[in-house]
Design a protein around this motif. Structure first.
Motif, PDB file in Angstrom:
ATOM      1  N   VAL A  77       0.821  -1.203   0.000  1.00  0.00           N
ATOM      2  CA  VAL A  77       0.000   0.000   0.000  1.00  0.00           C
ATOM      3  C   VAL A  77       0.850   1.245   0.000  1.00  0.00           C
ATOM      4  O   VAL A  77       0.594   2.195  -0.718  1.00  0.00           O
ATOM      5  CB  VAL A  77      -0.947  -0.007   1.222  1.00  0.00           C
ATOM      6  CG1 VAL A  77      -1.637   1.329   1.370  1.00  0.00           C
ATOM      7  CG2 VAL A  77      -1.976  -1.117   1.074  1.00  0.00           C
ATOM      8  N   ASP A  78       1.881   1.270   0.789  1.00  0.00           N
ATOM      9  CA  ASP A  78       2.697   2.470   0.892  1.00  0.00           C
ATOM     10  C   ASP A  78       4.140   2.149   0.555  1.00  0.00           C
ATOM     11  O   ASP A  78       4.856   1.540   1.341  1.00  0.00           O
ATOM     12  CB  ASP A  78       2.601   3.040   2.312  1.00  0.00           C
ATOM     13  CG  ASP A  78       3.092   4.479   2.381  1.00  0.00           C
ATOM     14  OD1 ASP A  78       4.023   4.809   1.621  1.00  0.00           O
ATOM     15  OD2 ASP A  78       2.549   5.250   3.179  1.00  0.00           O
ATOM     16  N   GLN A  79       4.574   2.544  -0.635  1.00  0.00           N
ATOM     17  CA  GLN A  79       5.939   2.260  -1.064  1.00  0.00           C
ATOM     18  C   GLN A  79       6.965   3.016  -0.239  1.00  0.00           C
ATOM     19  O   GLN A  79       8.116   2.593  -0.135  1.00  0.00           O
ATOM     20  CB  GLN A  79       6.095   2.598  -2.546  1.00  0.00           C
ATOM     21  CG  GLN A  79       5.265   1.708  -3.463  1.00  0.00           C
ATOM     22  CD  GLN A  79       5.651   0.249  -3.336  1.00  0.00           C
ATOM     23  OE1 GLN A  79       6.824  -0.085  -3.200  1.00  0.00           O
ATOM     24  NE2 GLN A  79       4.666  -0.635  -3.364  1.00  0.00           N
ATOM     25  N   ARG A  80       6.540   4.121   0.340  1.00  0.00           N
ATOM     26  CA  ARG A  80       7.481   4.862   1.181  1.00  0.00           C
ATOM     27  C   ARG A  80       7.864   4.063   2.418  1.00  0.00           C
ATOM     28  O   ARG A  80       9.001   4.118   2.880  1.00  0.00           O
ATOM     29  CB  ARG A  80       6.882   6.212   1.588  1.00  0.00           C
ATOM     30  CG  ARG A  80       6.905   7.251   0.472  1.00  0.00           C
ATOM     31  CD  ARG A  80       6.278   8.535   0.900  1.00  0.00           C
ATOM     32  NE  ARG A  80       4.835   8.364   1.113  1.00  0.00           N
ATOM     33  CZ  ARG A  80       4.028   9.329   1.544  1.00  0.00           C
ATOM     34  NH1 ARG A  80       4.524  10.525   1.820  1.00  0.00           N
ATOM     35  NH2 ARG A  80       2.743   9.116   1.705  1.00  0.00           N
ATOM     36  N   LEU A  81       6.921   3.313   2.940  1.00  0.00           N
ATOM     37  CA  LEU A  81       7.218   2.464   4.090  1.00  0.00           C
ATOM     38  C   LEU A  81       8.165   1.330   3.678  1.00  0.00           C
ATOM     39  O   LEU A  81       9.068   0.955   4.424  1.00  0.00           O
ATOM     40  CB  LEU A  81       5.921   1.896   4.677  1.00  0.00           C
ATOM     41  CG  LEU A  81       6.044   1.099   5.978  1.00  0.00           C
ATOM     42  CD1 LEU A  81       6.769   1.906   7.043  1.00  0.00           C
ATOM     43  CD2 LEU A  81       4.671   0.680   6.475  1.00  0.00           C
ATOM     44  N   THR A  82       7.980   0.816   2.481  1.00  0.00           N
ATOM     45  CA  THR A  82       8.890  -0.198   1.965  1.00  0.00           C
ATOM     46  C   THR A  82      10.306   0.338   1.891  1.00  0.00           C
ATOM     47  O   THR A  82      11.269  -0.317   2.325  1.00  0.00           O
ATOM     48  CB  THR A  82       8.454  -0.656   0.559  1.00  0.00           C
ATOM     49  OG1 THR A  82       7.120  -1.138   0.608  1.00  0.00           O
ATOM     50  CG2 THR A  82       9.367  -1.761   0.045  1.00  0.00           C
TER      51      THR A  82
END
Length: 488
Positions: free
Chosen positions: A32-37
């Motif tokens: 859902v959130d690539q920034r968290l990845t």
């Protein structure tokens, strides 16, 4: 602003929710959130990879520094004659090979945080002991212990990384820490040159100080590693609770649920047998055997080869730095491309020819400048081929104990190349070493063909799975499952 926009998505999905596509992670593996990845990967990369790179640097340094010490009269001081130096090198590989599979099978039980630092401290102490041997028997005995204590490190690190990163992220991470191997050659030459200035202080010869100081450095690194290396993403203290849950969830999705099964997997000899009798294990291991035959001989004898070009011992230590430095850059670039395009063998089919050309030319030229230039091709072709071949077999093995077996067995077979390496460059061949170069050339050509065979084999299995020939394994949760696609 929504939670997904802010980058603070809580990951609370259960295994059942993940399988159904519920919770905060999409079922197709797109988070859902690539920034968290990116945040999780950044923390894992910057906290774990430098530690592993340092461990591997110490490992390669302590196994190949004998080549640097040789330039400072090690053989004469220990009264070695004939092939005794080569025999002392060979015994290291015998015990190194024997320790790899047992070490990997107990890694899960003892945990990486305990086992990897323990191995490091032990081989550091043994490496220091090399500085105090006084005859050939002592040299052989300590080298045997060094192989026994050091053998579990590399297969253990590959297995450890495969439990933290997804299949498409593994080659680059292996490439990053494996650059430590090429950098150890550069660092080893510089360090040996510096340590030689100690002279005979403390009653020790210059070559003895190389072993003592570098072994002590390894011990200190091992002790520090225990306090900073996590057992996995789920227990990493540098991740927040949200990030730990997210890291575990993304691994679960990337493996189609296999990670959950692996976490509860019990040891079974049938899984060991699946690893031993895997065609991929033998294709990649035998190809890797050729690569390591060249890589080990390159590391052990490069200083000797350079002195054969007319340089002094001190000059040879410095000139040996540059090919390794160039190889480290190419290794990372190759690993990045391997992950970017999700291919392993295909990348190796392009990288191995660099080394093949290097060995073909150096074996058939008398020009010293050309010979030195070929060491760059030899180093870059050899080192840049290692991350893809290590990541490849781990990518295509599912089930913890099968992957533990294949990773260790691959290295066990490949490290037999050490026996080849120590005997194909005798002093009597110098300074041309034409026979030794030709043997490695033949092994690399054979390795290239084996890599091609494995690419075709993986392609065939993927085609058979798509055609329903593996449907009876559906739900097994390992590499036989038709949903598990092999990386080419």
């Amino acid at each position: 602003m929504s939670a997904s926009d802010s980058g603070d998505v809580p990951v609370k999905a259960t295994v059942e929710e993940l399988e159904k596509g519920e919770g905060n992670v999409t079922p197709a593996g797109s988070l859902v959130d690539q920034r968290l990845t990116r945040r999780v990967l950044w923390k894992l990369d910057t906290r774990i990879l430098p530690i592993l790179a340092l461990l591997f640097l110490c490992s390669f340094l302590d196994r190949t520094n004998v080549g640097n010490a040789r330039l400072y009269d090690l053989e004469r001081d220990l009264g070695m004659t004939g092939f005794q130096y080569d025999q002392g090198l060979a015994v290291f590989y015998a015990t190194y090979i024997l320790s790899e599979i047992p070490s990997n099978l107990i890694l899960k039980k003892l945990t990486p945080q305990v086992w990897l630092p323990c191995l490091t401290v032990l081989w550091g102490l043994v490496a220091m002991c090399l500085g105090f041997v006084h005859n050939f028997a002592g040299f052989v005995g300590v080298r045997a212990l060094l192989g026994l204590t050091e053998g579990g490190l590399l297969p253990g690190m590959v297995l450890y990384l495969s439990s933290i990163y997804t299949r498409g992220e593994l080659a680059l991470r292996i490439g990053i820490f494996y650059t430590a191997a090429s950098l150890s050659g550069a660092f080893g030459g510089l360090l040996a040159r510096g340590l030689s200035e100690i002279g005979t202080r403390g009653g020790l010869n210059r070559w003895r100080w190389i072993f003592v100081i570098e072994g002590l450095f390894t011990v200190l690194v091992g002790i520090a590693t225990y306090f900073v290396l996590p057992n996995g993403a789920s227990t990493a203290r540098f991740l927040t609770t949200e990030e730990r849950e997210f890291a575990v969830a993304r691994l679960h999705i990337s493996s189609d649920g296999n990670r959950e099964k692996e976490s509860n997997e019990k040891f079974a000899w049938s899984e060991v047998a699946r690893g031993v009798f895997s065609a991929q294990t033998w294709f990649t291991a035998c190809a890797y055997f050729g690569i390591l035959s060249g890589l080990y001989s390159f590391g052990l004898f490069l200083p000797t080869i350079i002195t054969g070009l007319g340089y002094t011992a001190n000059e040879a230590q410095l000139w040996s730095v540059i090919p390794y430095a160039a190889a480290s850059v190419v290794t990372v670039c190759t690993a990045f491309l391997s992950d970017r395009f999700r291919v392993r063998g295909i990348v190796m089919l392009c990288s191995l020819p660099l080394a093949i050309v290097g060995y073909a030319v150096i074996a058939n030229t008398q020009d010293n400048k050309v010979k030195y230039g070929m060491t760059f091709l030899m180093a870059t072709g050899l080192y840049s081929s290692v991350p893809p071949v290590l990541g490849w077999l781990s990518n295509n093995s599912a089930g913890h104990y099968k992957r533990a077996t294949t990773s260790a067995l691959q290295l066990m077979i490949a490290n037999c190349g050490g026996f080849v390496a120590v005997f194909i460059y005798p002093r009597t061949q110098g300074p041309a070493y034409r026979e030794g170069h030709t043997i490695v050339l033949g092994l690399l050509c054979a390795g290239w063909l084996l890599i091609l065979c494995n690419v075709l084999y993986c392609w065939k299995i993927n085609r058979d799975k798509a055609n329903g020939k593996y449907d009876k394994y559906r739900g097994y949760g390992d590499d036989r499952d038709p949903t598990f696609k092999f990386v080419l």
